[in-house]
Scaffold this motif. Structure first.
Motif, PDB file in Angstrom:
ATOM      1  N   PRO A   1      80.414  49.150  43.365  1.00 21.69           N
ATOM      2  CA  PRO A   1      80.832  50.445  43.553  1.00 21.69           C
ATOM      3  C   PRO A   1      81.315  51.237  42.306  1.00 21.69           C
ATOM      4  O   PRO A   1      81.274  52.294  42.268  1.00 21.69           O
ATOM      5  CB  PRO A   1      82.274  50.291  44.448  1.00 21.69           C
ATOM      6  N   ALA A   2      81.853  50.537  41.280  1.00 23.59           N
ATOM      7  CA  ALA A   2      82.211  51.153  39.959  1.00 23.59           C
ATOM      8  C   ALA A   2      81.397  51.771  39.203  1.00 23.59           C
ATOM      9  O   ALA A   2      81.307  52.945  38.630  1.00 23.59           O
ATOM     10  CB  ALA A   2      83.206  50.076  39.209  1.00 23.59           C
ATOM     11  N   LEU A   3      80.291  51.031  39.255  1.00 25.81           N
ATOM     12  CA  LEU A   3      78.990  51.520  38.685  1.00 25.81           C
ATOM     13  C   LEU A   3      78.375  52.619  39.122  1.00 25.81           C
ATOM     14  O   LEU A   3      77.975  53.749  38.592  1.00 25.81           O
ATOM     15  CB  LEU A   3      78.139  50.254  38.646  1.00 25.81           C
ATOM     16  N   TYR A   4      78.419  52.798  40.598  1.00 25.54           N
ATOM     17  CA  TYR A   4      77.716  53.829  41.382  1.00 25.54           C
ATOM     18  C   TYR A   4      78.701  55.099  41.063  1.00 25.54           C
ATOM     19  O   TYR A   4      78.116  56.118  40.784  1.00 25.54           O
ATOM     20  CB  TYR A   4      77.963  53.541  42.819  1.00 25.54           C
ATOM     21  N   SER A   5      80.186  54.938  40.779  1.00 24.99           N
ATOM     22  CA  SER A   5      80.963  56.176  40.739  1.00 24.99           C
ATOM     23  C   SER A   5      80.877  56.641  39.341  1.00 24.99           C
ATOM     24  O   SER A   5      80.574  58.012  39.301  1.00 24.99           O
ATOM     25  CB  SER A   5      82.463  55.702  40.706  1.00 24.99           C
ATOM     26  N   GLN A   6      80.342  55.775  38.210  1.00 23.86           N
ATOM     27  CA  GLN A   6      79.929  56.248  36.848  1.00 23.86           C
ATOM     28  C   GLN A   6      78.862  57.088  37.034  1.00 23.86           C
ATOM     29  O   GLN A   6      78.445  58.257  36.376  1.00 23.86           O
ATOM     30  CB  GLN A   6      79.873  55.255  35.964  1.00 23.86           C
ATOM     31  N   LEU A   7      77.766  56.684  37.677  1.00 30.69           N
ATOM     32  CA  LEU A   7      76.505  57.283  37.900  1.00 30.69           C
ATOM     33  C   LEU A   7      76.503  58.622  38.615  1.00 30.69           C
ATOM     34  O   LEU A   7      75.886  59.630  38.334  1.00 30.69           O
ATOM     35  CB  LEU A   7      75.388  56.383  38.717  1.00 30.69           C
ATOM     36  N   ALA A   8      77.458  58.760  39.700  1.00 29.91           N
ATOM     37  CA  ALA A   8      77.657  59.804  40.378  1.00 29.91           C
ATOM     38  C   ALA A   8      78.405  60.835  39.592  1.00 29.91           C
ATOM     39  O   ALA A   8      78.022  62.077  39.787  1.00 29.91           O
ATOM     40  CB  ALA A   8      78.429  59.375  41.815  1.00 29.91           C
ATOM     41  N   ALA A   9      79.346  60.313  38.669  1.00 32.01           N
ATOM     42  CA  ALA A   9      79.957  61.414  38.027  1.00 32.01           C
ATOM     43  C   ALA A   9      78.921  61.993  36.786  1.00 32.01           C
ATOM     44  O   ALA A   9      78.875  63.150  36.510  1.00 32.01           O
ATOM     45  CB  ALA A   9      81.081  60.760  37.277  1.00 32.01           C
ATOM     46  N   PHE A  10      78.106  61.080  36.379  1.00 32.01           N
ATOM     47  CA  PHE A  10      77.198  61.456  35.285  1.00 32.01           C
ATOM     48  C   PHE A  10      76.129  62.505  35.990  1.00 32.01           C
ATOM     49  O   PHE A  10      75.792  63.511  35.371  1.00 32.01           O
ATOM     50  CB  PHE A  10      76.310  60.461  34.644  1.00 32.01           C
ATOM     51  N   PHE A  11      75.377  61.889  37.235  1.00 30.52           N
ATOM     52  CA  PHE A  11      74.405  63.057  37.561  1.00 30.52           C
ATOM     53  C   PHE A  11      75.194  64.039  38.491  1.00 30.52           C
ATOM     54  O   PHE A  11      74.345  64.966  38.954  1.00 30.52           O
ATOM     55  CB  PHE A  11      73.367  62.165  38.784  1.00 30.52           C
ATOM     56  N   LYS A  12      76.265  63.898  38.788  1.00 34.56           N
ATOM     57  CA  LYS A  12      77.136  65.110  39.504  1.00 34.56           C
ATOM     58  C   LYS A  12      76.546  65.150  40.915  1.00 34.56           C
ATOM     59  O   LYS A  12      76.179  66.244  41.641  1.00 34.56           O
ATOM     60  CB  LYS A  12      76.838  66.453  38.982  1.00 34.56           C
ATOM     61  N   GLN A  13      75.858  63.964  41.691  1.00 38.28           N
ATOM     62  CA  GLN A  13      75.325  63.776  42.734  1.00 38.28           C
ATOM     63  C   GLN A  13      75.898  62.631  43.601  1.00 38.28           C
ATOM     64  O   GLN A  13      76.435  61.555  42.717  1.00 38.28           O
ATOM     65  CB  GLN A  13      73.921  63.812  42.730  1.00 38.28           C
ATOM     66  N   ASP A  14      76.016  62.720  44.693  1.00 37.78           N
ATOM     67  CA  ASP A  14      76.470  61.294  45.597  1.00 37.78           C
ATOM     68  C   ASP A  14      75.522  61.088  46.635  1.00 37.78           C
ATOM     69  O   ASP A  14      75.645  61.234  47.825  1.00 37.78           O
ATOM     70  CB  ASP A  14      77.667  61.967  46.211  1.00 37.78           C
ATOM     71  N   PRO A  15      74.306  60.616  46.136  1.00 39.17           N
ATOM     72  CA  PRO A  15      73.322  60.305  47.221  1.00 39.17           C
ATOM     73  C   PRO A  15      73.510  59.350  48.432  1.00 39.17           C
ATOM     74  O   PRO A  15      72.906  59.432  49.305  1.00 39.17           O
ATOM     75  CB  PRO A  15      72.099  59.562  46.261  1.00 39.17           C
ATOM     76  N   ALA A  16      74.525  58.444  48.112  1.00 35.58           N
ATOM     77  CA  ALA A  16      75.016  57.546  49.162  1.00 35.58           C
ATOM     78  C   ALA A  16      75.426  58.216  50.273  1.00 35.58           C
ATOM     79  O   ALA A  16      75.117  58.163  51.668  1.00 35.58           O
ATOM     80  CB  ALA A  16      75.828  56.569  48.619  1.00 35.58           C
ATOM     81  N   ARG A  17      76.253  59.528  50.164  1.00 33.13           N
ATOM     82  CA  ARG A  17      76.950  60.337  51.106  1.00 33.13           C
ATOM     83  C   ARG A  17      75.779  60.978  51.998  1.00 33.13           C
ATOM     84  O   ARG A  17      75.765  61.191  52.953  1.00 33.13           O
ATOM     85  CB  ARG A  17      77.834  61.289  50.437  1.00 33.13           C
ATOM     86  N   ARG A  18      74.737  61.723  51.049  1.00 31.16           N
ATOM     87  CA  ARG A  18      73.792  62.361  51.672  1.00 31.16           C
ATOM     88  C   ARG A  18      72.714  61.373  52.529  1.00 31.16           C
ATOM     89  O   ARG A  18      72.557  61.676  53.836  1.00 31.16           O
ATOM     90  CB  ARG A  18      72.754  62.649  50.493  1.00 31.16           C
ATOM     91  N   ALA A  19      72.571  60.193  52.190  1.00 29.18           N
ATOM     92  CA  ALA A  19      71.733  59.211  52.993  1.00 29.18           C
ATOM     93  C   ALA A  19      72.463  58.790  54.134  1.00 29.18           C
ATOM     94  O   ALA A  19      71.779  58.662  55.224  1.00 29.18           O
ATOM     95  CB  ALA A  19      71.453  58.000  52.008  1.00 29.18           C
TER      96      ALA A  19
END
Ligand SMILES: [Zn+2]
Length: 265
Positions: A237-255
């Motif tokens: 989860p922490a790594l995902y949040s860093q990537l979400a902040a970097f890409f400015k996207q939340d693909p898990a929410r979309r999926a």
């Protein structure tokens, strides 16, 4: 000034042309990460992919003829990571070279742990040259983004984003509000965990190739972020949040909105 010209040119391209409908529709249908985009995101991706094809050369190699459907597929997959970052993030290179399948790079030098240089051939499905093109194997592009965690296009273009601050080291230039210390401690912890698991002889969830070095780790995590985001957020989860902040996207929410949660294995 240059930016103004560029923006005007881009507006002209968007006003005068559009991506061909049929290959675009087939690309969306084949790639769950694209199918889960909302209508507005999808339209923006389509515009970005059109500009990408105007600004980058896509060249076939090894006898491959790159047709329109291939160009659209490559552009769509390449532009997903920069949907919120913009095409200027890819300013550092001008072309994408595509081989039919895995390609061989002859006489590549490798330095082993004790500093000894070995020379040998590499068989690759993709490669990103520091000051040059992205090289892809079409077979692997076609297998990318199918929802099983493999995405050579996201991987190679992640290396290009990593390179934006001049070093391919798993630390791309972060946005305001993000902290380098948060990024490095989060990635280091996950990386160390992967290396430990491999040393213990376990079969890790992450592709063991990610343990090669922090740059490969970031590129492999980018594949997972876009391709199996719900599994990534559950496991890291922490790594995902860093990537979400970097890409400015939340693909898990979309999926989550558009597909049922797959059971983890
Ligand atoms: Zn790589």
């Amino acid at each position: 000034m240059f930016g103004l010209f560029k923006n005007r040119r881009r507006r002209r391209v968007l006003a005068r042309s559009s991506l061909p409908e049929e290959p675009w529709r087939r690309t969306i249908a084949a790639v769950p990460a694209l199918a889960s985009l909302g209508p507005d995101e999808r339209e923006r991706l389509r515009a970005l992919a059109l500009l990408f094809l105007h600004e980058k050369r896509i060249e076939g190699a090894g006898g491959l003829r790159v047709d329109e459907a291939m160009r659209v597929r490559i552009a769509a997959l390449a532009c997903l990571p920069i949907l919120e970052l913009g095409l200027d993030s890819y300013d550092g290179f001008a072309s994408v070279i595509v081989y039919p399948g895995e390609f061989v790079v002859r006489d590549r030098e490798h330095v082993d742990e004790s500093g000894v240089v070995h020379v040998g051939d590499d068989v690759l499905s993709g490669e990103s040259w520091d000051a040059g093109p992205v090289v892809l194997a079409w077979e692997d592009v076609a297998a990318s983004g199918r929802g099983d965690g493999y995405n050579v296009v996201a991987h190679e273009f992640a290396h290009k984003l990593d390179l934006l601050d001049g070093a391919v080291n798993g630390l791309p230039p972060l946005h305001r509000g993000m902290r380098v210390s948060d990024w490095t401690s989060t990635f280091q912890a996950a990386y160390d965990d992967l290396v430990r698991r491999i040393e213990r002889g376990e079969e890790p969830w992450l592709d063991p190739y990610a343990a090669e070095d922090p740059a490969e780790f970031f590129a492999v995590c980018t594949e997972l972020f876009f391709d199996v985001p719900r599994e990534l957020v559950r496991r890291y989860p922490a790594l995902y949040s860093q990537l979400a902040a970097f890409f400015k996207q939340d693909p898990a929410r979309r999926a989550g909105k558009n597909t049922p949660l797959r059971s983890a294995t």
